[in-house]
Scaffold this motif. Structure first.
Motif, PDB file in Angstrom:
ATOM      1  N   THR A  59      -1.034   1.419   0.776  1.00 16.83           N
ATOM      2  CA  THR A  59      -1.752   2.569  -0.104  1.00 16.83           C
ATOM      3  C   THR A  59      -0.845   3.019  -1.409  1.00 16.83           C
ATOM      4  O   THR A  59      -1.225   3.404  -2.496  1.00 16.83           O
ATOM      5  N   ARG A  60       0.371   2.916  -1.235  1.00 15.27           N
ATOM      6  CA  ARG A  60       1.579   3.333  -2.416  1.00 15.27           C
ATOM      7  C   ARG A  60       1.508   2.275  -3.409  1.00 15.27           C
ATOM      8  O   ARG A  60       2.191   2.510  -4.492  1.00 15.27           O
ATOM      9  N   LEU A 107      -6.051  -3.572   7.416  1.00 10.07           N
ATOM     10  CA  LEU A 107      -7.293  -2.527   6.636  1.00 10.07           C
ATOM     11  C   LEU A 107      -7.972  -3.453   6.188  1.00 10.07           C
ATOM     12  O   LEU A 107      -8.001  -4.309   5.056  1.00 10.07           O
ATOM     13  N   VAL A 166      -0.070   0.299   6.329  1.00 16.99           N
ATOM     14  CA  VAL A 166      -1.269   0.698   5.709  1.00 16.99           C
ATOM     15  C   VAL A 166      -0.535   1.788   4.626  1.00 16.99           C
ATOM     16  O   VAL A 166      -0.981   1.597   3.326  1.00 16.99           O
ATOM     17  N   GLU A 167       0.338   2.588   4.960  1.00 17.98           N
ATOM     18  CA  GLU A 167       1.129   3.502   4.082  1.00 17.98           C
ATOM     19  C   GLU A 167       1.508   3.054   2.909  1.00 17.98           C
ATOM     20  O   GLU A 167       1.662   3.412   1.752  1.00 17.98           O
ATOM     21  N   ASP A 220     -10.661  12.244   3.414  1.00 18.07           N
ATOM     22  CA  ASP A 220     -10.010  11.451   2.273  1.00 18.07           C
ATOM     23  C   ASP A 220      -9.141  10.353   2.973  1.00 18.07           C
ATOM     24  O   ASP A 220      -8.764  10.675   4.317  1.00 18.07           O
ATOM     25  N   GLY A 221      -8.573   9.341   2.226  1.00 23.02           N
ATOM     26  CA  GLY A 221      -7.830   8.398   2.734  1.00 23.02           C
ATOM     27  C   GLY A 221      -8.505   7.434   3.378  1.00 23.02           C
ATOM     28  O   GLY A 221      -9.800   7.527   3.829  1.00 23.02           O
ATOM     29  N   TYR A 222      -7.710   6.325   3.891  1.00 21.30           N
ATOM     30  CA  TYR A 222      -8.289   5.198   4.887  1.00 21.30           C
ATOM     31  C   TYR A 222      -8.386   5.840   6.373  1.00 21.30           C
ATOM     32  O   TYR A 222      -7.715   6.466   6.819  1.00 21.30           O
ATOM     33  N   LEU A 223      -9.470   5.222   6.918  1.00 21.81           N
ATOM     34  CA  LEU A 223      -9.831   6.052   8.297  1.00 21.81           C
ATOM     35  C   LEU A 223      -9.296   5.206   9.253  1.00 21.81           C
ATOM     36  O   LEU A 223      -9.227   4.031   9.472  1.00 21.81           O
ATOM     37  N   GLU A 224      -8.731   6.083  10.221  1.00 24.75           N
ATOM     38  CA  GLU A 224      -8.341   5.571  11.490  1.00 24.75           C
ATOM     39  C   GLU A 224      -9.540   5.137  12.857  1.00 24.75           C
ATOM     40  O   GLU A 224      -9.380   4.435  13.394  1.00 24.75           O
TER      41      GLU A 224
END
Length: 184
Positions: free
Chosen positions: A15-16, A80, A11-12, A100-104
């Protein structure tokens, strides 16, 4: 970032990546493109969100999220997904804005609205992923026959026609609305 075709994304890493303008999800480490939805699809999403928000907000029960906002449903390999409409309860997330960001943490309720290009097999895979990740209930709305399919992890699917009421007491208390209202 350079990745080999055989490498799975986290996911990280996803995201980039630069925004290409395409709608995508990350499924088991791989990017999957999705077709852009039609205005009718967006109209149905809006109706669902409006009915839910009209009930949830005055009672301060939680937050309604729309537009395929990303939530992590599994790790290693990472997935995701983005529900068309989702309800995050205060009991699950606490007070205040969502981070903020994608939720876990997954939502309590997810709605998927079938589009002309959706295949049932792919939608049911997504439903299973949500339920396996801890979503309490998933509702799939089929505009073709104005039907709601309600899935819980521990019960058989419940199929509701346009004339029936949609209600989830275990998730939304006394909220109810006729299924036909989602398709106005």
């Amino acid at each position: 970032m350079t990745l080999l075709a055989s490498e799975l994304l986290t996911v990280e890493q996803y995201t980039r990546l630069p925004d290409t303008g395409s709608l995508t999800e990350l499924v088991r480490g791989r990017i999957v493109e999705m077709n852009r939805p039609t205005p009718r699809y967006g109209q149905i999403c809006n109706e669902v969100a409006w009915f839910l928000n009209s009930y949830v907000r005055p009672k301060q029960l939680g937050e309604i999220v729309i537009n395929d906002a990303g939530v992590i449903t599994s790790r290693d390999p990472d997935t995701l997904r983005g529900a068309d409409v989702a309800f995050y309860s205060r009991a699950r997330f606490g007070q205040g804005r969502l981070p903020d960001g994608y939720l876990e943490k997954v939502s309590d309720l997810a709605f998927e609205i079938l589009s002309e290009t959706d295949r049932w097999s792919a939608v049911l895979t997504k439903v299973a992923e949500y339920l396996d990740a801890g979503v309490t209930a998933v509702c799939v709305l089929d505009p073709a026959d104005e039907t709601a399919y309600v899935y819980h992890g521990d019960r058989p699917v419940r199929i509701l026609t346009a004339a029936q009421d949609f209600a989830l007491p275990d998730v939304l208390g006394d909220f109810h609305v006729q299924v036909a209202e989602f398709f106005r």
